[in-house]
Design an enzyme around this catalytic site. Sequence first.
Site, PDB file in Angstrom:
ATOM      1  N   PRO A  84       0.857  -1.183   0.000  1.00 55.02           N
ATOM      2  CA  PRO A  84       0.000   0.000   0.000  1.00 55.02           C
ATOM      3  C   PRO A  84       0.900   1.242   0.000  1.00 55.02           C
ATOM      4  O   PRO A  84       1.975   1.214   0.598  1.00 55.02           O
ATOM      5  CB  PRO A  84      -0.759  -0.093   1.324  1.00 55.02           C
ATOM      6  CG  PRO A  84      -0.120  -1.188   2.111  1.00 55.02           C
ATOM      7  CD  PRO A  84       0.986  -1.799   1.330  1.00 55.02           C
ATOM      8  N   THR A  85       0.497   2.291  -0.687  1.00 60.55           N
ATOM      9  CA  THR A  85       1.348   3.474  -0.725  1.00 60.55           C
ATOM     10  C   THR A  85       0.490   4.734  -0.762  1.00 60.55           C
ATOM     11  O   THR A  85      -0.712   4.663  -1.025  1.00 60.55           O
ATOM     12  CB  THR A  85       2.314   3.422  -1.934  1.00 60.55           C
ATOM     13  OG1 THR A  85       3.265   4.480  -1.832  1.00 60.55           O
ATOM     14  CG2 THR A  85       1.569   3.564  -3.262  1.00 60.55           C
ATOM     15  N   ASP A 115      -3.260   4.837  -2.249  1.00 57.79           N
ATOM     16  CA  ASP A 115      -4.389   5.365  -1.484  1.00 57.79           C
ATOM     17  C   ASP A 115      -4.798   6.689  -2.136  1.00 57.79           C
ATOM     18  O   ASP A 115      -4.418   7.778  -1.687  1.00 57.79           O
ATOM     19  CB  ASP A 115      -3.987   5.576  -0.017  1.00 57.79           C
ATOM     20  CG  ASP A 115      -5.187   5.981   0.834  1.00 57.79           C
ATOM     21  OD1 ASP A 115      -6.267   6.226   0.273  1.00 57.79           O
ATOM     22  OD2 ASP A 115      -5.030   6.055   2.070  1.00 57.79           O
ATOM     23  N   ARG A 148      -4.338   3.305   6.987  1.00 54.45           N
ATOM     24  CA  ARG A 148      -3.048   2.654   7.209  1.00 54.45           C
ATOM     25  C   ARG A 148      -2.862   1.450   6.300  1.00 54.45           C
ATOM     26  O   ARG A 148      -2.226   0.467   6.660  1.00 54.45           O
ATOM     27  CB  ARG A 148      -2.924   2.245   8.675  1.00 54.45           C
ATOM     28  CG  ARG A 148      -2.662   3.455   9.592  1.00 54.45           C
ATOM     29  CD  ARG A 148      -2.922   3.121  11.047  1.00 54.45           C
ATOM     30  NE  ARG A 148      -2.254   1.911  11.449  1.00 54.45           N
ATOM     31  CZ  ARG A 148      -2.640   1.163  12.492  1.00 54.45           C
ATOM     32  NH1 ARG A 148      -3.687   1.490  13.211  1.00 54.45           N
ATOM     33  NH2 ARG A 148      -1.975   0.083  12.814  1.00 54.45           N
ATOM     34  N   ARG A 153      -4.742  -3.191   1.116  1.00 58.22           N
ATOM     35  CA  ARG A 153      -4.352  -4.621   1.144  1.00 58.22           C
ATOM     36  C   ARG A 153      -5.547  -5.503   0.784  1.00 58.22           C
ATOM     37  O   ARG A 153      -5.414  -6.488   0.056  1.00 58.22           O
ATOM     38  CB  ARG A 153      -3.802  -4.989   2.522  1.00 58.22           C
ATOM     39  CG  ARG A 153      -2.459  -4.334   2.824  1.00 58.22           C
ATOM     40  CD  ARG A 153      -1.838  -4.845   4.122  1.00 58.22           C
ATOM     41  NE  ARG A 153      -0.738  -3.975   4.530  1.00 58.22           N
ATOM     42  CZ  ARG A 153      -0.851  -2.992   5.429  1.00 58.22           C
ATOM     43  NH1 ARG A 153      -1.995  -2.779   6.053  1.00 58.22           N
ATOM     44  NH2 ARG A 153       0.182  -2.234   5.714  1.00 58.22           N
ATOM     45  N   ASP A 181       8.252   1.896   3.078  1.00 59.10           N
ATOM     46  CA  ASP A 181       9.319   2.567   3.819  1.00 59.10           C
ATOM     47  C   ASP A 181      10.186   1.602   4.619  1.00 59.10           C
ATOM     48  O   ASP A 181      11.222   2.005   5.153  1.00 59.10           O
ATOM     49  CB  ASP A 181       8.745   3.662   4.743  1.00 59.10           C
ATOM     50  CG  ASP A 181       7.591   3.162   5.606  1.00 59.10           C
ATOM     51  OD1 ASP A 181       7.145   2.009   5.411  1.00 59.10           O
ATOM     52  OD2 ASP A 181       7.142   3.929   6.462  1.00 59.10           O
ATOM     53  N   GLU A 268      -2.787  -7.355  12.424  1.00 61.18           N
ATOM     54  CA  GLU A 268      -2.107  -8.619  12.106  1.00 61.18           C
ATOM     55  C   GLU A 268      -2.752  -9.831  12.782  1.00 61.18           C
ATOM     56  O   GLU A 268      -3.085 -10.807  12.095  1.00 61.18           O
ATOM     57  CB  GLU A 268      -0.614  -8.537  12.445  1.00 61.18           C
ATOM     58  CG  GLU A 268       0.163  -7.519  11.629  1.00 61.18           C
ATOM     59  CD  GLU A 268       0.177  -6.127  12.245  1.00 61.18           C
ATOM     60  OE1 GLU A 268      -0.593  -5.888  13.204  1.00 61.18           O
ATOM     61  OE2 GLU A 268       0.948  -5.271  11.780  1.00 61.18           O
ATOM     62  N   THR A 299      11.495   0.451   9.225  1.00 57.23           N
ATOM     63  CA  THR A 299      12.107   1.786   9.204  1.00 57.23           C
ATOM     64  C   THR A 299      11.108   2.852   8.753  1.00 57.23           C
ATOM     65  O   THR A 299      10.073   2.556   8.158  1.00 57.23           O
ATOM     66  CB  THR A 299      13.315   1.802   8.258  1.00 57.23           C
ATOM     67  OG1 THR A 299      13.000   1.066   7.065  1.00 57.23           O
ATOM     68  CG2 THR A 299      14.512   1.182   8.925  1.00 57.23           C
TER      69      THR A 299
END
Lengths: 319, 319
Positions: A84-85, A115, A148, A153, A181, A268, A299
């Site tokens: 996802p971005t 998104d 998020r 997804r 990221d 999750e 990160t």
Amino acid sequence: MISDNVPLLKHCHGIEADQGIHPATSHIFQVCIDRIMKVSNFRTPMLKGIVIGVVITLAFLHLSNVNSNDAVQSKDTMIVVVTPTYRRSVRLPDLTRLKNTLLNIANLHWIIVEDGPSAVPAVSRMLQMSGLNYTYLQYKTKFGYPRRGWYQRDMAIEYLENNKHTITGGQHAVLYFADDDNSYDTRLFDEYIRNVKKIGIWGVGLVGTMPVEAPAVENGVVVGWHTDWRPNRSFAVDMAGFAVSLDLVLTTKARFGTSCEKAGGSPEPCFLERLGISTDHLEPFGAEGVKKELLVWHTHTSPLKYDKRKVDLYGYIVE
Amino acid sequence: MISDNVPLLKHCHGIEADQGIHPATSHIFQVCIDRIMKVSNFRTPMLKGIVIGVVITLAFLHLSNVNSNDAVQSKDTMIVVVTPTYRRSVRLPDLTRLKNTLLNIANLHWIIVEDGPSAVPAVSRMLQMSGLNYTYLQYKTKFGYPRRGWYQRDMAIEYLENNKHTITGGQHAVLYFADDDNSYDTRLFDEYIRNVKKIGIWGVGLVGTMPVEAPAVENGVVVGWHTDWRPNRSFAVDMAGFAVSLDLVLTTKARFGTSCEKAGGSPEPCFLERLGISTDHLEPFGAEGVKKELLVWHTHTSPLKYDKRKVDLYGYIVE
């Protein structure tokens, strides 16, 4: 692949050995050469010899190629990466680094889900020039979903449901959610994800305030969770710490949906519970032994805030 | 390389064409086959034919391989990447991402210089497993130098001075300073750096508070600097925005040294001035046209602070 480009080898099609070069080689060469001899009338023994020489070499190189991968399974398992971005100042560098990483991985399909309502030209261009197998989807987060990546997804899973065979060609496929990221060692893909049968699990670096979050494993079985944050979760694992058989996801119809939010915002365990598995079924990687390595880190690239209307971009493509 | 592994082709050594497959191919095959015929006595024409077939195929595949690179120059130009590094929580992921990027670049040597007295085992291990050509040096910053990689870059240049031929094998080499936290598109290396003759220059994203810093170029000549920060510098360019012929660096004995600090802490113009060039000599890349792309960004990974003595690392390798 060498054999795809060489008309002579088409006569040998269907006799390529899955079983490896050593036991089958001489038999394959013989069958292959016999077939060529049948379809051709050679005027001289020398010409016949030349053709045989060409075939032997191509067959040998082809089979060496088949065997250069560590395991037969590696060749037959596709990795489907879902990312996802969203638009931000550091998105192009982040996506570019992930692209560079994935370029090292064979038999992979990358699904990027924006998104937003439409394709971003800078992202399209980067993907087009990458040389990767990819699908670029756009789904602006729907009301009720947190911003998020959950909705993105889910949309990727839906896309896979409708296009499974086109993407996988019938191969066993493993689905991995890789945010743009994060940092990934190439070995994560080839040594961990590629070998997942149902659900693989491993340690992740730099999660929240912790340097490490990992499954606690004894004799190959997950017996608990090494984490400071809500260790009583059914599956106390970060999104980057597991990969799942695509077939399992599609048959169980597991989705992130909107209801995981109510359970404290940890998608999750929610998703993994919906796959109908217990911790006994988890396949842990790199989680036992003396010196355990992290092959993925959670990160975050420091953002740079600027107002595009007020700052000169000098004609460069910038998000 | 195919030819390295095949004893038969050793007879053809020295007649591999640099000039490409089209004009020279038939001549090469002929010379190659003649040599093999001279050293061997074949009992039957068929056996002779087989050998010729093998040679033709190998030579063809070898030459296809030689020609698969875009330009002859690409094959003959080595890229030497110098990366100063230091221990921090996000160093392993940062170095890993850079490693993944460099894995896509042919004919490259990576010199990593630790700001510390000795090799860090986790870094050594990562490099050993990378499959890259690399040199891992350790030089703790000396008194008088700022702690920003200047001393480490100087030590890398010194190393290159003493080991030039071992590293480059006599090829034209281009030196590029690549910090481990920045983001690089693979095209930066193959389309920009690889084509640098003396000094190449290009735009960099996310420098300081600016989304873009770039040379201002007209008709292939640098006429000024697109930057908000001290645009009157002789070379207003970030460390990630240029690459230099290794020979030029070694012949001019240019170093970062300690004195650049006095000039406001901007080492780039200082270093470039010491190369004895004017802006007329700069070779700009991707700096003209309508849609200009950034292929490198000055990114920074948000650090994670933790006290290793107080935090459980569960046996994982963590810095």
